[in-house]
Structures are given as C-alpha cells and as structure tokens.
Scaffold this active site. Sequence first.
Site, PDB file in Angstrom:
ATOM      1  N   ARG A 107      88.556  21.114 -12.175  1.00 24.18           N
ATOM      2  CA  ARG A 107      89.307  20.832 -13.390  1.00 24.18           C
ATOM      3  C   ARG A 107      89.785  19.368 -13.382  1.00 24.18           C
ATOM      4  NH1 ARG A 107      90.201  22.714 -18.510  1.00 24.18           N
ATOM      5  NH2 ARG A 107      92.379  23.083 -19.013  1.00 24.18           N
ATOM      6  N   THR A 382      83.309  24.629 -25.009  1.00 17.78           N
ATOM      7  CA  THR A 382      83.196  24.675 -23.573  1.00 17.78           C
ATOM      8  C   THR A 382      81.822  25.293 -23.404  1.00 17.78           C
ATOM      9  OG1 THR A 382      85.574  24.911 -23.359  1.00 17.78           O
ATOM     10  CG2 THR A 382      84.291  25.895 -21.612  1.00 17.78           C
ATOM     11  N   THR A 400      83.716  22.165 -19.321  1.00 19.29           N
ATOM     12  CA  THR A 400      84.175  21.775 -20.657  1.00 19.29           C
ATOM     13  C   THR A 400      84.582  20.320 -20.774  1.00 19.29           C
ATOM     14  OG1 THR A 400      85.706  22.414 -22.414  1.00 19.29           O
ATOM     15  CG2 THR A 400      86.589  22.395 -20.198  1.00 19.29           C
ATOM     16  N   ASP A 424      95.329  20.427 -23.215  1.00 17.62           N
ATOM     17  CA  ASP A 424      95.588  21.750 -22.619  1.00 17.62           C
ATOM     18  C   ASP A 424      96.928  21.809 -21.887  1.00 17.62           C
ATOM     19  OD1 ASP A 424      93.490  23.206 -23.565  1.00 17.62           O
ATOM     20  OD2 ASP A 424      92.247  23.060 -21.778  1.00 17.62           O
ATOM     21  N   SER A 453      94.161  26.219 -17.974  1.00 15.81           N
ATOM     22  CA  SER A 453      92.914  26.531 -18.678  1.00 15.81           C
ATOM     23  C   SER A 453      92.851  28.027 -18.996  1.00 15.81           C
ATOM     24  CB  SER A 453      91.744  26.165 -17.769  1.00 15.81           C
ATOM     25  OG  SER A 453      90.532  26.607 -18.315  1.00 15.81           O
ATOM     26  N   GLY A 474      85.155  29.049 -25.606  1.00 18.71           N
ATOM     27  CA  GLY A 474      85.909  29.634 -26.717  1.00 18.71           C
ATOM     28  C   GLY A 474      87.399  29.385 -26.666  1.00 18.71           C
TER      29      GLY A 474
HETATM   30  N1  GLY Z   1      89.784  23.503 -22.619  1.00 18.99           N
HETATM   31  C1  GLY Z   1      89.792  24.883 -22.751  1.00 18.99           C
HETATM   32  C2  GLY Z   1      90.241  25.572 -21.520  1.00 18.99           C
HETATM   33  O1  GLY Z   1      90.148  25.019 -20.453  1.00 18.99           O
HETATM   34  O2  GLY Z   1      90.715  26.673 -21.600  1.00 18.99           O
END
Ligand code: GLY
Length: 570
Positions: A107, A382, A400, A424, A453, A474
């Site tokens: 991430r 994503t 994503t 986020d 996330s 999504g």
């Molecule tokens: N950017 C969408 C997620 O990580 O949930």
Amino acid sequence: MHSLNVKKSRYLSLLLLFLFFVPVSCVQKRLGINNNIIYRNGMVVCAYPDAAQVGLDILKKGGNAVDAAVAVQFALAVTLPEAGNIGGGGFMVYRSKTGESNTLDFREKGPAEANVNMYLDSAGNVIPNMSLYTHKASGVPGSVDGMVQAHSKYGKLKWADLVQPAIDLARNGFKITKHLAADLNHTSGQFKKLNPGKTYLMKEGEWQEGDILIQEDLAKTFEQIRDKGRDGFYNGVVADQLVAEMKNGDGLISKADLQNYHSVWRKPIIGNYKGYKIITMPPPSSGGIALLQLLQSVERYPLKRWGYNQDSTVRLIVEAERRVYADRSKYLGDPDFYKVPVDSLLRPAYITARMSSFSWDAATPSTSIQPGTFIGYESDQTTHYSIVDGDGNAVSITTTLNDTFGSRIFVQGAGFLLNNEMDDFSSKPGIPNMYGLVGGKANSIQPGKRMLSCMTPTIVEKNGKLFMVVGTPGGSTIITSVFQTIIDVIEFDQNMQQAVASKRFHSQWLPDEVATEAGALDSATVIKLQSKGYKITGRGGIGRVDAILKTKQGYEGGADPRGDDTKLGY
Ligand code: GLY
C-alpha cells in the site's frame, strides 16, 4: 419446405461432426460458451485480455503463481492504465500448494511532508478535490517494491523475464478495447487540463476500439525496473523524474520518501464460515476484518432456504453491512500507527451483540447505529487478479491508483500515472471521501502512514485444500462484492462464473441506502424492502470480480462480464 429440412439435417450432421472432432475447448471458445471450461494446470483471471495472456505464458514457461502475478501486475500497468499501475499500490494474499499462507502489504504511504490538516482551508473546511486531482493527492507508490519483495521470496523465473512482457506491450503497443477507448475519451479533458505540455494517453480526436496504444516512455521506465529491480524505480532516473514532477506540481513526494518506502509481510487474517477457512488481508486494509465480520454476522441464519437476493436475505445482509461499516469508520487504520482492535472486532460474542438490535419489523436507521463498543478495547477503480499455478500455489492481488486513472497526473518522461490514494485517509473526521466513507483518528493523515483501504484479496480453503481465489475493485463496494461472491457459491450453489456475474447490491451505513445494480432485486422484493423502511437506489456496475474455484475436475474461472475481464488456463 422439404428441401429446407434436408438442408437443416445436413447442416446438423456437419455440426455434429465438427463438434466430435474439434477439441472441446476450441469448440466452446468458437461457440462463445467458454463460461465453464475446467483447466488442470493453472489459470489466470484478470481485467485485460493481453495481461491475462502474459500471465498464462509465464505459467506455461514453468513460472509459478507469483511469477505470473508479477508479470500480470506490470502488464496491467500498460494495458489497463485506469487501474493497473506502477504508480500506486496494493495487497497480495498468497497460499502455497502446501497450505502456507502469507500476505504482502504494498500500500502507498503518506509522504514525510504530509500532515493531518493538509486538505483543510484556514476555516478548517476540506478543500474540494485537493486530495484527488493534485500532485498532493499521491501517496508514495508501493507496487514496484511489492513485486520485488514477492518475487524475491517466492518467485522462480528470472526477474527480467517477468518485466519484459510489459516492455514489449508498451513499446510495440496493443489493441485497445471498447471499454478502454471510452474511459480514455471520458477522461481526456482532465488529462489535458492537469498535464500541460504532456501527451500521454491523449490523441487528436477520439480513441476507437482497435486503436494501437504505444507508450515508449513507459517502456523505458520498465527497462530501468527490469535491469535494476527496486532501484530502477526508487533510485536513479525514474526517481529523479518522479521527484521533478512533484516539484513542478507542488507535490510532496521526495527522494527520501522513495528510498524509505518498503512493503511489509503481514500475518493474514484467518476466519471460518461453516467450515470454510477464509484467508484474507489484515489492516491497513479494512477488507479482511469487514469480510469476516459480515460472514460471522449472517452465518447462523438460513440464507439458503430464504434464497438468493430474496427480501430476508437482503435485509439480513444490509443490516450486517450497516454495522460493519460503522465499525470501520472508527476502529480501522494503519496498524503501524494505530492499535486496531482486531480480536475484539472479530469476537463471536461481539458480532452477536451487534446484530441483536436488528429487528424484522423495520430497517434500523443508520442514525441509530454507532460504531460498537467493547470492553478491553485494545472507486471505484482498482483492479484484481487471481492466479493459480499447476502445483496449486495461489495468488490473490488487488492493486489500485484509487480513482479511475488515479490523480490523472503523469510523471513527465516516465510515462506512468500517479495515484490519488491520499483521499483514502480521513481528511477531516466525519467528512466523507470520494466513496462516501467516513473516518476519524484511526485513519487520520500522518507522515509514513498507510491510508485505510477496502481491498479484500482473499483465498478460501475447504477441508484443508484450496477452494477459491477471489477479489475485486470497486472502492467501498469491494468488501460487499467479495462477500456476496463467496456467499453465492457456498449458499446458493452458483458456479464461479455465475457468482462473478451475479447482480449485486451494496450498503455501507452512510449514506443510509441500499444501492442496487439493475436486475439485482425483483420488483416484489423491492416493494417488501421499501415497506420496511429501506431506501433502495439504483447504480451502475458494482464490482468487477475475478476469481477461480477449485473443483474436483480442476480450476474453474469467473471473469466479470462488466469489463474486459478474461480467464485463461491450460
Ligand atoms: N482506493 C480504494 C481502496 O483502497 O479501498
């Protein structure tokens, strides 16, 4: 009439001969009924046909599931620029053929210069779009480091051989699909506005299906990654280009941020649903915990008897979702910065207590639901891919840029898009992000912290053996789409393709509504739900699930028909 019948029977005999002698998979493919081909040796399901082909080629060359995943990740960065990436991040859930499981968190992270109020004006209000479409919207990318880590721990083939297909696709070009052409055309105005002087993914006039997209700068970036591995992105020419782009656009990511970025191996979150073992992603994704909370919340109810998407089924699921997303808003964040009460959130007594306020008389208003309390508290865009190799090693990766095409800002000279994952984080307590999700302290912005996330890459076991590899893009609907896919197979006996194609509904506490795809609920069900106080709204596609099911015969894929998703096996 007679001659017509003769012609018809001749035609039928020829067809039967054809069917008899041509290999089954070939016939199915030609007849367009390849929904349920079973493959024995391995399978790739991902969001773009050329990337699926790259993954399959790697498997056929003797690569394992992780090798194929690395090649698919990079191929998607070329062929699916709206979500595939090297400028973003993601999560991997891995299960070896012997049942060992692991997860990798790649991430993005907040840059060192990020701070809790960075998206607020002097009056303390959130500045619209600042966390979305500016250079300051980007977290420090994690995808390249993630692939390097995954490969060095589990890979079998040479790194260079896994990066080369992306170089070839970028340099020689590939045919764009109708969906990609539409996405590019839809975003072209913003590309131009946000990228003065650049031409990436832009052209005179409209993109058409079948156009060839060539990305030479991106090919050169991938050559750096091929030849230098991690240093090809986080040091040297590509890092210089990224930092120069930040300086030009008043962004925050520095050389030190890039050098300090490291993905993290984390212990998977493991749960159980009616004897199925669920192996899923821990924080900083909320996906794994929320998925297990949802499964536990519905486990003791007779979903199978109530039936697929019938009113009792929908009501129970919506009420579970309302409570789970309320918990998410308070308790979930980066575990390296905030003590996430994982055990408490998953304790059976806690889940039972949370569901005890659910009444069959009427919908529970979301205003009356707050995040739970317990004693001893310690986009949509994503993309997901599922891969299994011939030995039975499985990889589930969701990755994503956040929004479609991320921040829509390209790194000049390097040819790739930057994420807008900073959205986020919770920019201000209680103020929704682009997915309508709210948060607070647990997910506040801090330097070096990972934003929360919803991504939920997951692997399911049955009787100690691999059963399903599943995940989806999504945004906030990721968790509920993965949940519904698992339920559709286990409770409603759908095969993998049916479950992936099934129409979905989604609820997330706030806003207090049940969003439904066209055809998800029949009109009688809608009327029953409305009479109990549920607000039903319509929306476009929910999720694009790509999944693999292990059956007695072999691997059965589910490629989501909402996009260009493709399943290939051998
Ligand atoms: N950017 C969408 C997620 O990580 O949930």
